[in-house]
Design an enzyme around this catalytic site. Structure first.
Site, PDB file in Angstrom:
ATOM      1  N   ALA A 176      33.654  44.688  77.561  1.00 35.01           N
ATOM      2  CA  ALA A 176      32.356  44.393  76.910  1.00 35.01           C
ATOM      3  C   ALA A 176      31.223  45.435  76.576  1.00 35.01           C
ATOM      4  CB  ALA A 176      31.690  43.154  77.231  1.00 35.01           C
TER       5      ALA A 176
ATOM      6  N   ALA B 227      38.910  44.538  85.752  1.00 29.62           N
ATOM      7  CA  ALA B 227      39.361  43.246  85.022  1.00 29.62           C
ATOM      8  C   ALA B 227      41.114  42.980  85.078  1.00 29.62           C
ATOM      9  CB  ALA B 227      39.372  43.410  83.558  1.00 29.62           C
TER      10      ALA B 227
ATOM     11  N   TYR C 165      51.011  57.348  67.417  1.00 27.84           N
ATOM     12  CA  TYR C 165      50.197  56.101  67.570  1.00 27.84           C
ATOM     13  C   TYR C 165      51.271  55.055  67.306  1.00 27.84           C
ATOM     14  CZ  TYR C 165      46.786  53.076  68.749  1.00 27.84           C
ATOM     15  OH  TYR C 165      45.927  51.848  69.744  1.00 27.84           O
TER      16      TYR C 165
ATOM     17  N   LEU D 283      38.348  54.585  64.794  1.00 29.24           N
ATOM     18  CA  LEU D 283      36.937  55.221  64.892  1.00 29.24           C
ATOM     19  C   LEU D 283      36.631  55.828  66.086  1.00 29.24           C
ATOM     20  CD1 LEU D 283      34.904  51.743  64.097  1.00 29.24           C
ATOM     21  CD2 LEU D 283      34.386  54.117  63.286  1.00 29.24           C
TER      22      LEU D 283
HETATM   23  P1  NAD Z   1      36.328  51.990  74.725  1.00 29.62           P
HETATM   24  O1  NAD Z   1      36.918  52.826  75.682  1.00 29.62           O
HETATM   25  O2  NAD Z   1      35.198  52.106  74.088  1.00 29.62           O
HETATM   26  O3  NAD Z   1      36.159  50.479  75.517  1.00 29.62           O
HETATM   27  C1  NAD Z   1      37.005  50.223  76.663  1.00 29.62           C
HETATM   28  C2  NAD Z   1      36.259  48.943  77.502  1.00 29.62           C
HETATM   29  O4  NAD Z   1      37.246  48.616  78.476  1.00 29.62           O
HETATM   30  C3  NAD Z   1      35.040  49.345  78.163  1.00 29.62           C
HETATM   31  O5  NAD Z   1      34.114  48.049  78.040  1.00 29.62           O
HETATM   32  C4  NAD Z   1      35.240  49.586  79.491  1.00 29.62           C
HETATM   33  O6  NAD Z   1      34.207  49.366  80.560  1.00 29.62           O
HETATM   34  C5  NAD Z   1      36.778  48.640  79.555  1.00 29.62           C
HETATM   35  N1  NAD Z   1      37.621  48.747  80.835  1.00 29.62           N
HETATM   36  C6  NAD Z   1      38.348  49.687  80.883  1.00 29.62           C
HETATM   37  N2  NAD Z   1      38.935  49.774  81.912  1.00 29.62           N
HETATM   38  C7  NAD Z   1      38.865  48.544  82.707  1.00 29.62           C
HETATM   39  C8  NAD Z   1      39.157  47.957  83.871  1.00 29.62           C
HETATM   40  N3  NAD Z   1      39.952  48.247  84.686  1.00 29.62           N
HETATM   41  N4  NAD Z   1      38.338  46.612  84.016  1.00 29.62           N
HETATM   42  C9  NAD Z   1      37.306  46.186  83.365  1.00 29.62           C
HETATM   43  N5  NAD Z   1      37.027  46.815  82.204  1.00 29.62           N
HETATM   44  C10 NAD Z   1      37.573  48.060  81.900  1.00 29.62           C
HETATM   45  O7  NAD Z   1      37.592  51.441  73.728  1.00 29.62           O
HETATM   46  P2  NAD Z   1      37.638  50.831  72.328  1.00 29.62           P
HETATM   47  O8  NAD Z   1      38.162  52.057  71.225  1.00 29.62           O
HETATM   48  O9  NAD Z   1      36.465  49.962  71.976  1.00 29.62           O
HETATM   49  O10 NAD Z   1      38.843  49.977  72.540  1.00 29.62           O
HETATM   50  C11 NAD Z   1      38.889  48.452  72.447  1.00 29.62           C
HETATM   51  C12 NAD Z   1      40.296  48.008  72.133  1.00 29.62           C
HETATM   52  O11 NAD Z   1      40.275  48.330  70.482  1.00 29.62           O
HETATM   53  C13 NAD Z   1      41.638  48.760  72.524  1.00 29.62           C
HETATM   54  O12 NAD Z   1      42.765  47.739  72.937  1.00 29.62           O
HETATM   55  C14 NAD Z   1      41.898  49.662  71.545  1.00 29.62           C
HETATM   56  O13 NAD Z   1      43.165  50.143  71.483  1.00 29.62           O
HETATM   57  C15 NAD Z   1      41.404  48.812  70.085  1.00 29.62           C
HETATM   58  N6  NAD Z   1      41.313  49.671  69.006  1.00 29.62           N
HETATM   59  C16 NAD Z   1      40.625  50.662  69.010  1.00 29.62           C
HETATM   60  C17 NAD Z   1      40.601  51.688  67.654  1.00 29.62           C
HETATM   61  C18 NAD Z   1      39.951  52.814  67.790  1.00 29.62           C
HETATM   62  O14 NAD Z   1      40.012  53.712  66.683  1.00 29.62           O
HETATM   63  N7  NAD Z   1      38.806  53.085  68.732  1.00 29.62           N
HETATM   64  C19 NAD Z   1      41.086  51.211  66.821  1.00 29.62           C
HETATM   65  C20 NAD Z   1      41.882  49.838  66.583  1.00 29.62           C
HETATM   66  C21 NAD Z   1      41.774  49.099  67.840  1.00 29.62           C
END
Ligand code: NAD
Length: 392
Positions: free
Chosen positions: A49, A112, A235, A270
């Site tokens: 989050a 988590a 990817y 993003l």
């Molecule tokens: P991010 O790195 O900004 O966020 C990751 C989150 O996971 C953070 O809140 C972090 O604290 C938490 N986290 C990581 N390891 C943890 C653990 N062991 N315990 C508890 N919390 C933990 O990443 P994001 O880009 O927002 O990605 C979130 C999801 O969205 C992923 O599944 C990603 O594949 C997906 N996604 C990302 C994109 C992109 O372009 N960034 C596009 C589509 C989908």
């Protein structure tokens, strides 16, 4: 201390508390400027989050739907000499804004993937919320310790089958060179699925279901990226894509075995802390930034999330694909948009990077993730890295 960005490769090792707080407020203001979400969730658990898509999910639920939120993340607290990680500051700022608005907001800072953190979340939901009606699963992590065996698994970002050579932007040196990534072996593929696949999402839903804290109309969503031709080899058709395919299996299993209806949501590419680590992505994102800004279709995490709630999760006419996935990548994947990017891709060089792509926008958004380059923040001012936060 004076807090200026310390960038090493694709990571920034510090963060600015006031800059992070300003980013959170900006996202809240965006949601407040939109119509409230009809029939939105009222009690929400967000796993992952603190940054990126998970943070935007939490802000949208709280400020678009008046939801009480419990957030789970893994972030570094500050010390006297070191700043906290950005997600720590973001979450402190989010909680403070939510409390000011009279909204329940509590957070758990820990792994988590562990049984202990799942048990803690169950206990807090029981005590404070009774049940939840939305569970957002937005973890992105390079490693996972299996809670049953204690074994540590690491993911890899590699193609499957054959090696892949592609244009890559070195964001440190601003050089564009071809990189060749060798294919993953079977063990690396399996390990990546173990870290980023659906198993942990299922374990969360199992723990919550068995404890009776999922409401009858509960929904759960996990996020994926699919992309198009330019990103498929690294990817979609690569180790991370294999792991993400496993989310589709997990969604079906969760819907069958728990009170919750599970969907995977496909979001757009993003700049986040996770996506900047993926080869090819920084250049691809710089190109879609340019093209989508020109088209007027550019969106950040918060715009994507508002649409996910209003056009996906809380509407009678969600945009679903054949795999029951909610598609929020519709604008990125428009054929005209992809055609423009494919035309520009071979022309980009280090010399014309700033002209042909929106690398400037990419760089600004990257620094912003850590609270830098935010208007109204004085980066030359003496700043304490300590912030008030009470995470469990
Ligand atoms: P991010 O790195 O900004 O966020 C990751 C989150 O996971 C953070 O809140 C972090 O604290 C938490 N986290 C990581 N390891 C943890 C653990 N062991 N315990 C508890 N919390 C933990 O990443 P994001 O880009 O927002 O990605 C979130 C999801 O969205 C992923 O599944 C990603 O594949 C997906 N996604 C990302 C994109 C992109 O372009 N960034 C596009 C589509 C989908």
């Amino acid at each position: 201390m004076i807090i200026q960005p310390k960038v090493r490769g694709f990571i920034c090792t510090n963060a600015h508390p006031q800059g992070c707080a300003a980013n959170v407020r900006e996202q809240i203001e965006y949601i407040q400027s939109q119509p409230a979400i009809d029939n939105g969730p009222k009690r929400v658990l967000v796993v992952g989050a603190s940054t990126g898509y998970g943070l935007a999910s939490r802000i949208t639920a709280a400020f678009g739907s008046g939801a009480k939120t419990l957030g789970v993340f893994f972030e570094k607290p500050p010390t006297e000499k070191r700043t906290a990680s950005a997600g720590y500051y973001n979450s402190a700022a989010f909680e403070s804004e939510a409390h000011k608005a009279g909204l329940y907001a509590k957070s758990i800072n820990g792994d988590a993937f562990s049984d202990a953190i799942k048990a803690k979340a169950v206990e807090m939901i029981k005590e404070d919320l009774g049940q939840v009606d939305l569970v957002v699963y937005s973890l992105a992590s390079p490693r996972r310790t299996d809670p049953k065996t204690g074994e540590l698994y690491s993911s890899v970002l590699k193609p499957i089958g054959e090696s892949y050579t592609a244009k890559n932007l070195n964001t440190d040196k601003l050089e564009i060179t071809d990189i060749t990534v060798d294919p993953a072996n079977e063990e690396e593929i399996a390990n990546t699925v173990k870290v980023m696949g659906g198993e942990d999402w299922e374990l969360w839903m199992q723990a919550l279901g068995e404890a009776g804290v999922l409401s009858d109309n509960c929904k759960t969503v996990a996020y994926t990226y699919i992309g198009e031709k330019l990103t498929w080899p690294i990817y979609g058709h690569a180790t991370i894509g294999k792991a993400k395919e496993d989310l589709d299996r997990a969604a079906r299993a969760i819907t069958e075995s728990s009170p919750a209806a599970a969907n995977v949501a496909v979001l757009k590419a993003l700049v986040t802390q996770s996506s900047s680590a993926i080869p090819v992505m920084p250049l691809y994102i710089s190109l879609i930034y340019r093209v989508m800004k020109e088209e007027g279709t550019h969106e950040g995490c918060i715009e994507q999330l508002y649409r996910l709630y209003t056009e996906g999760l809380y509407t009678d006419t969600p945009r679903l694909d054949g795999e029951n996935r909610l598609r929020m990548d519709d604008k990125e994947l428009r054929s005209e948009t992809q055609a423009k990017i494919e035309k520009l891709w071979p022309q980009v060089t280090a010399e014309n990077l700033f002209e042909l792509t929106d690398y400037k926008g990419y760089q600004a958004d990257f620094l912003k993730l850590f609270g830098f380059g935010v208007a109204g923040v004085d980066y030359d001012a003496e700043t304490s890295p300590q912030v008030e936060a009470e995470f469990s």
